[in-house]
Scaffold this active site. Structure first.
Site, PDB file in Angstrom:
ATOM      1  N   SER A  40       0.854  -1.176   0.000  1.00 16.20           N
ATOM      2  CA  SER A  40       0.000   0.000   0.000  1.00 16.20           C
ATOM      3  C   SER A  40       0.893   1.230   0.000  1.00 16.20           C
ATOM      4  CB  SER A  40      -0.892  -0.031   1.250  1.00 16.20           C
ATOM      5  OG  SER A  40      -1.580   1.186   1.402  1.00 16.20           O
TER       6      SER A  40
ATOM      7  N   LYS B  20      -1.294  -1.113  -4.353  1.00 17.61           N
ATOM      8  CA  LYS B  20      -2.451  -0.264  -4.036  1.00 17.61           C
ATOM      9  C   LYS B  20      -1.924   1.140  -3.820  1.00 17.61           C
ATOM     10  CE  LYS B  20      -4.733   0.235   0.492  1.00 17.61           C
ATOM     11  NZ  LYS B  20      -5.410  -0.519   1.567  1.00 17.61           N
TER      12      LYS B  20
ATOM     13  N   LYS C   5      -3.019   5.187  -2.658  1.00 17.11           N
ATOM     14  CA  LYS C   5      -4.039   6.028  -2.033  1.00 17.11           C
ATOM     15  C   LYS C   5      -4.458   7.101  -3.024  1.00 17.11           C
ATOM     16  CE  LYS C   5      -3.879   4.142   2.112  1.00 17.11           C
ATOM     17  NZ  LYS C   5      -5.044   3.586   2.810  1.00 17.11           N
TER      18      LYS C   5
ATOM     19  N   ASP D  28      -7.241   3.108  -2.963  1.00 20.79           N
ATOM     20  CA  ASP D  28      -7.932   3.217  -1.672  1.00 20.79           C
ATOM     21  C   ASP D  28      -8.192   4.695  -1.384  1.00 20.79           C
ATOM     22  OD1 ASP D  28      -8.917   3.019   0.897  1.00 20.79           O
ATOM     23  OD2 ASP D  28      -7.127   2.067   1.759  1.00 20.79           O
TER      24      ASP D  28
ATOM     25  N   GLU E 277     -11.169   0.736  -3.124  1.00 17.78           N
ATOM     26  CA  GLU E 277     -11.419   0.480  -1.703  1.00 17.78           C
ATOM     27  C   GLU E 277     -12.016   1.708  -1.033  1.00 17.78           C
ATOM     28  OE1 GLU E 277      -7.897  -1.015   0.225  1.00 17.78           O
ATOM     29  OE2 GLU E 277      -8.652  -0.626   2.236  1.00 17.78           O
TER      30      GLU E 277
ATOM     31  N   ASP F  29     -13.582  -1.340   3.515  1.00 19.17           N
ATOM     32  CA  ASP F  29     -12.643  -1.452   4.626  1.00 19.17           C
ATOM     33  C   ASP F  29     -13.342  -0.872   5.863  1.00 19.17           C
ATOM     34  OD1 ASP F  29     -10.609  -0.994   6.498  1.00 19.17           O
ATOM     35  OD2 ASP F  29      -9.225  -0.031   5.125  1.00 19.17           O
TER      36      ASP F  29
ATOM     37  N   LYS G 273      -9.559  -6.546   8.433  1.00 18.23           N
ATOM     38  CA  LYS G 273      -8.523  -6.219   9.413  1.00 18.23           C
ATOM     39  C   LYS G 273      -9.067  -6.691  10.755  1.00 18.23           C
ATOM     40  CE  LYS G 273      -7.079  -2.036   6.970  1.00 18.23           C
ATOM     41  NZ  LYS G 273      -7.025  -0.555   6.965  1.00 18.23           N
TER      42      LYS G 273
ATOM     43  N   GLY H  18      -3.968  -3.964   6.479  1.00 18.67           N
ATOM     44  CA  GLY H  18      -2.966  -3.694   7.499  1.00 18.67           C
ATOM     45  C   GLY H  18      -3.120  -2.303   8.052  1.00 18.67           C
TER      46      GLY H  18
HETATM   47  O1  OSB Z   1      -6.968   2.146   4.749  1.00 18.40           O
HETATM   48  O2  OSB Z   1      -5.902   0.363   4.476  1.00 18.40           O
HETATM   49  C1  OSB Z   1      -5.964   1.482   4.970  1.00 18.40           C
HETATM   50  C2  OSB Z   1      -2.730   2.333   6.846  1.00 18.40           C
HETATM   51  C3  OSB Z   1      -3.225   3.073   7.876  1.00 18.40           C
HETATM   52  C4  OSB Z   1      -4.583   3.322   7.938  1.00 18.40           C
HETATM   53  C5  OSB Z   1      -5.438   2.811   6.965  1.00 18.40           C
HETATM   54  C6  OSB Z   1      -4.945   2.046   5.918  1.00 18.40           C
HETATM   55  C7  OSB Z   1      -3.560   1.831   5.841  1.00 18.40           C
HETATM   56  C8  OSB Z   1      -2.900   1.126   4.751  1.00 18.40           C
HETATM   57  C9  OSB Z   1      -1.551   0.511   5.041  1.00 18.40           C
HETATM   58  O3  OSB Z   1      -3.334   1.108   3.627  1.00 18.40           O
HETATM   59  C10 OSB Z   1      -1.542  -0.976   5.014  1.00 18.40           C
HETATM   60  C11 OSB Z   1      -0.252  -1.553   5.554  1.00 18.40           C
HETATM   61  O4  OSB Z   1       0.683  -1.732   4.777  1.00 18.40           O
HETATM   62  O5  OSB Z   1      -0.172  -1.829   6.770  1.00 18.40           O
HETATM   63 MG    MG Z   2      -8.214   0.994   3.463  1.00 23.36          MG
END
Ligand code: OSB
Ligand code: MG
Length: 375
Positions: free
Chosen positions: A135, A161, A163, A188, A213, A238, A262, A290
């Site tokens: 991510s 992925k 953001k 995402d 996402e 999510d 999660k 994560g």
């Molecule tokens: O939305 O998935 C998310 C990290 C912090 C808060 C929200 C998210 C995330 C990530 C990181 O996308 C995922 C990771 O590599 O731990």
């Molecule tokens: Mg997310």
């Protein structure tokens, strides 16, 4: 297991690079570590609530308060042989799923160690290696995003992925897709759009993304179902999927086709398994998300992702993606296998051990609840 003592620590960990999402940027992460002592066995767990209440209303500090005042007193001095029994003791406390999860994870680690079984085996995991994805946060420029994406595919990650947020979306994604015409890409939004943005989000259809996402607000299940009729990119939820019931409603209403699970977000591993089962029953794929966890949280995620319904690469990255291996608070570090997978630990419990000197050095607040101590 009779719980004798719970120790809680807010720890500060520094990311190798800032992580920017639609709700903000973080460079330093706070986490709440839980140490649970029971019948001569020690288990560890991580509540991954962050410093800022942007992804969730919980923070490491609210989790410390709720755990010290209400959750630890509800379970210390009592005996629990399953996560379900522990969750029952937590049920009078409304909400605060990540705080509950931190203690539940420590119980899973302790139960596994007592029984000499890995948590993956305890939950019926079937996969010995799980597909790794990465991510990437919002970058300063499209060029930088393309460079980091290329590096990630070069390391073997099965999908990237990225953001997005309003103003940092279509053009950026067109440039990214042009640079990687055939690679699995997804995005995402962390709830940054509304149904009014449907025409813009429909233009993502041309990008052939694996999924989008959490495009809309976490409470907007109906709006996600509306959006799903207007776009071809599959929707993954999510933030909206807070428990098995939300998962059922999201899938039944057509709000999403895919779920990011999660365990911390849904209140623990037991609930995460229930969400997985609900999705499998409805033939919906799931993958493991994560929250920038330390080694113990990553180990929990990898164990969860070993369940058979996890058929898509997760936000499960190697330790060195977050910070140098020698900075992690647990060992051994997670490393990518050739082929872009992470091995599922097979040793008892979660399969990683605390590095106590590093944990001590990272601790900025500490609390302890012992059997027989006043609450
Ligand atoms: O939305 O998935 C998310 C990290 C912090 C808060 C929200 C998210 C995330 C990530 C990181 O996308 C995922 C990771 O590599 O731990
Ligand atoms: Mg997310």
């Amino acid at each position: 297991m009779w719980i004798e003592r719970i120790e809680l620590r807010v720890v500060r960990v520094r990311l190798a690079e800032p992580f920017e999402t639609s709700f903000g940027t973080s460079q330093e992460e706070l986490k709440l570590l839980v140490r649970l002592d029971a019948e001569g066995v020690t288990g560890w767990g991580e509540c991954p609530a962050q410093a800022f209440p942007g992804y969730s209303y919980e923070t490491a500090w609210t989790a410390l308060w709720i755990s010290e005042r209400f959750l630890a007193p509800a379970c210390v001095g009592k005996s629990f042989d399953s996560a379900e029994a522990l969750q029952k003791a937590f049920s009078p406390v409304r909400g605060h799923p990540m705080a509950k999860a931190g203690i539940e994870f420590a119980l899973w680690d302790a139960l596994g160690r007592q029984k000499g079984r890995s948590v993956s085996v305890l939950i019926g995991g079937t996969q010995h290696a799980v597909e790794a994805g990465i991510s990437l946060g919002l970058q300063r420029s499209d060029e930088l995003l393309i460079e980091k994406t290329g590096k990630a595919f070069g390391r073997g990650y099965r999908r990237v992925k990225t953001k997005i947020k309003p103003g940092r979306d279509l053009q950026m994604l067109q440039a990214l897709r042009k640079a990687f015409p055939d690679r699995p890409l997804m995005v995402d939004a962390n709830a940054a759009y509304t149904l009014h943005d449907a025409p813009l989000l429909a233009r993502f259809d041309e990008l052939n993304l694996t999924m989008i996402e959490q495009p809309l607000h976490h409470g907007d299940l109906l709006d996600h179902a509306e959006l799903a009729k207007k776009i071809r990119t599959p929707i993954c939820l999510d933030e909206s999927v807070t428990d098995r019931n939300a998962a059922r409603q999201a899938l039944a209403s057509g709000a999403c086709a895919i779920i990011n699970i999660k365990a911390a977000r849904v209140g623990g591993l037991a609930e995460a398994i229930a969400v997985h089962d609900e999705a499998v029953k409805r033939n919906a794929p799931v993958w493991c998300g994560g929250l920038l966890e330390t080694g113990i949280g990553r180990a929990l995620n990898v164990a969860l992702a070993s369940l058979p319904g996890f058929t898509l690469p997760g936000d499960l990255s190697e330790t060195a993606r977050y910070w140098p291996e020698e900075d992690d608070l647990f060992q051994p570090a997670f490393r990518l296998n050739s082929g872009g997978t992470l091995s599922v630990p097979q040793t008892p419990g979660l399969g990683v051990t605390p590095v106590l000197t590093r944990i001590e050095g990272s601790t900025i607040a500490r609390a302890e609840v012992r059997a027989g101590s006043p609450t």
